[in-house]
Design an enzyme around this catalytic site. Structure first.
Site, short mmCIF file in Angstrom:
data_model
loop_
_atom_site.label_atom_id
_atom_site.label_comp_id
_atom_site.label_asym_id
_atom_site.label_seq_id
_atom_site.Cartn_x
_atom_site.Cartn_y
_atom_site.Cartn_z
N GLU A 1 -4.84 -2.15 -5.58
CA GLU A 1 -4.66 -0.91 -5.88
C GLU A 1 -5.15 -0.58 -7.48
OE1 GLU A 1 -0.77 -0.61 -3.92
OE2 GLU A 1 -1.82 1.30 -3.03
N ALA B 1 3.00 -5.19 -5.80
CA ALA B 1 4.20 -4.52 -6.63
C ALA B 1 5.48 -5.57 -6.31
CB ALA B 1 4.74 -3.35 -5.89
N GLY C 1 -0.40 -3.67 -4.22
CA GLY C 1 -0.28 -2.97 -5.78
C GLY C 1 -1.68 -3.60 -6.60
N GLU D 1 0.87 -4.49 2.68
CA GLU D 1 2.17 -3.77 2.64
C GLU D 1 2.70 -3.78 4.35
OE1 GLU D 1 -0.51 -2.93 1.16
OE2 GLU D 1 0.00 -2.28 -0.78
N1 CAA Z 1 6.68 -9.66 -5.41
C1 CAA Z 1 7.51 -10.40 -6.09
N2 CAA Z 1 7.42 -11.88 -6.22
C2 CAA Z 1 6.10 -12.31 -5.69
C3 CAA Z 1 5.06 -11.47 -5.03
C4 CAA Z 1 5.36 -10.16 -5.23
N3 CAA Z 1 4.60 -9.12 -4.68
N4 CAA Z 1 4.12 -12.23 -4.86
C5 CAA Z 1 4.52 -13.51 -5.09
N5 CAA Z 1 5.65 -13.57 -5.70
C6 CAA Z 1 6.27 -14.86 -6.04
C7 CAA Z 1 6.95 -15.59 -5.12
O1 CAA Z 1 8.07 -14.99 -4.40
C8 CAA Z 1 7.35 -16.91 -5.54
O2 CAA Z 1 8.43 -16.68 -6.28
P1 CAA Z 1 9.23 -18.11 -6.52
O3 CAA Z 1 8.32 -19.32 -7.09
O4 CAA Z 1 10.32 -17.84 -7.43
O5 CAA Z 1 9.50 -18.45 -5.00
C9 CAA Z 1 5.92 -17.10 -6.64
O6 CAA Z 1 5.55 -15.39 -6.76
C10 CAA Z 1 4.82 -17.77 -6.01
O7 CAA Z 1 4.50 -17.28 -4.96
P2 CAA Z 1 4.40 -18.18 -3.35
O8 CAA Z 1 5.23 -19.25 -3.44
O9 CAA Z 1 4.56 -17.09 -2.19
O10 CAA Z 1 3.03 -18.62 -3.47
P3 CAA Z 1 1.78 -18.81 -2.21
O11 CAA Z 1 0.65 -19.46 -3.01
O12 CAA Z 1 2.41 -19.64 -1.16
O13 CAA Z 1 1.39 -17.46 -1.86
C11 CAA Z 1 0.59 -15.08 -1.76
C12 CAA Z 1 0.78 -16.31 -2.33
C13 CAA Z 1 -0.24 -15.15 -0.63
C14 CAA Z 1 0.11 -14.08 -2.77
C15 CAA Z 1 2.18 -14.83 -1.44
O14 CAA Z 1 3.01 -14.92 -2.82
C16 CAA Z 1 2.37 -13.06 -1.25
O15 CAA Z 1 2.18 -13.17 0.09
N6 CAA Z 1 2.84 -12.29 -2.01
C17 CAA Z 1 3.23 -11.09 -1.37
C18 CAA Z 1 1.88 -10.32 -1.46
C19 CAA Z 1 2.47 -8.67 -0.88
O16 CAA Z 1 2.94 -8.60 0.10
N7 CAA Z 1 1.99 -7.79 -1.94
C20 CAA Z 1 2.24 -6.37 -1.30
C21 CAA Z 1 3.46 -6.08 -2.30
S1 CAA Z 1 3.98 -4.42 -1.69
C22 CAA Z 1 2.96 -3.16 -2.52
O17 CAA Z 1 2.10 -3.73 -3.41
C23 CAA Z 1 3.30 -1.98 -2.54
C24 CAA Z 1 2.25 -1.06 -3.24
O18 CAA Z 1 1.49 -0.52 -2.50
C25 CAA Z 1 2.61 -0.54 -4.40
#
Ligand code: CAA
Length: 260
Positions: A114, A66, A111, A134
């Site tokens: 999911e 998400a 998400g 999460e």
């Molecule tokens: N939401 C918003 N933006 C996201 C995102 C997310 N879930 N995942 C990645 N992005 C964005 C980053 O902010 C970044 O944007 P900028 O270039 O503008 O800074 C871009 O995508 C590229 O990401 P990274 O620079 O972080 O890329 P990376 O290769 O270094 O890492 C990753 C990749 C490990 C997937 C890392 O991006 C990450 O950990 N993302 C978040 C994963 C996460 O926590 N997901 C769960 C979200 S909560 C949820 O989903 C709740 C639910 O159950 C419904």
């Protein structure tokens, strides 16, 4: 509805929906969720769609979760609405009376994992990465992960992922039954579409009944679940495709199913 965040095509009975926000690793914001919901509704109504395939644009991600930037400042009531909208859409996928396959090409986190869990079948690229991270941002899964993940991989393994927040690679995901197949990245879509086209040629009503019996029988007591199965099975005898399938078998020829 015009789509800005997904690509949606239909070809030869197979609809392909591609999450298309590669700069944000295809993170799901409300607009993308609304488009997903609209496209799934379309698949339900359109007889030309026999199978739906979900995948992500770009090299890196299926869906990285998400959209955290959208969620950051939500109040509890807004968070509830955001999570409910996701849950409703994923339930639409799960209950679509047609097969849905996730072609997981990269990160399927939070998400994103999911969404893949709500699909019937998951094919993964060797580069796919799964996880429920999460907990690492002070949250728990909100789109069904705490419920679907244990049903698919078992309670202990699900708790390890949900409580620990670790990412796992495609090989581990295959070992624990989270994905059905692992494929080299360049073959992922080709092999997924090959399988999807094969399903698209199957008798549609029988596919619908098979998915219905598995989905709705799963949480019932065995007696009730078997009753549901027998009724679904008997209903297949109302179709021309059942007559054709059995006739073709006895005449030692390939069946020509018409989806009726
Ligand atoms: N939401 C918003 N933006 C996201 C995102 C997310 N879930 N995942 C990645 N992005 C964005 C980053 O902010 C970044 O944007 P900028 O270039 O503008 O800074 C871009 O995508 C590229 O990401 P990274 O620079 O972080 O890329 P990376 O290769 O270094 O890492 C990753 C990749 C490990 C997937 C890392 O991006 C990450 O950990 N993302 C978040 C994963 C996460 O926590 N997901 C769960 C979200 S909560 C949820 O989903 C709740 C639910 O159950 C419904």
């Amino acid at each position: 509805m015009a789509y800005d965040n997904i690509l949606f095509t239909v070809d030869g009975g197979v609809a392909t929906l591609t999450f298309n926000r590669p700069k944000a690793l295809n993170a799901m914001n409300s607009a993308t969720m609304a488009e997903l919901s609209d496209a799934v509704s379309h698949c339900r109504k359109d007889d030309a769609v026999k199978v739906l395939v979900l995948t992500g644009a770009g090299e890196k991600a299926f869906v990285a979760g998400a959209d955290i930037s959208q969620m950051q400042d939500l109040r509890p009531q807004e968070a509830l609405a955001f999570m409910e909208a996701g849950q409703e859409t994923l339930r639409q996928i799960e209950t679509l009376p047609k097969p849905v396959i996730a072609a997981v090409n990269g990160y399927a986190l939070g998400g994103g994992a999911e969404i893949a869990l709500a699909c019937d079948i998951r094919f993964a690229s060797e580069k796919a990465v799964f996880g429920q991270p999460e907990i690492l941002i002070g949250l728990i899964p909100g789109w069904g992960g705490t419920q679907r993940l244990p049903r698919i991989i078992g309670m202990g393994r699900a708790k390890e992922l949900i409580l620990g927040g670790a990412q796992i690679d495609a090989k581990r995901a295959y070992e624990i039954g989270l994905v059905n197949r692992i494929l080299p990245p360049e073959q992922l879509m080709e092999e997924t579409l090959k399988f999807a086209r094969k399903l698209a040629e199957m008798p549609g009503f029988a596919l619908k009944m098979a998915k219905h019996a598995v989905n709705y029988g799963y949480d019932l007591a065995l007696d009730n679940a078997c009753r549901l199965e027998v009724e679904c099975c008997a209903q297949c005898f109302s179709t021309d495709d059942q007559k054709e399938g059995m006739k073709a078998f006895l005449e030692k020829r390939k069946p020509a199913f018409k989806g009726k």
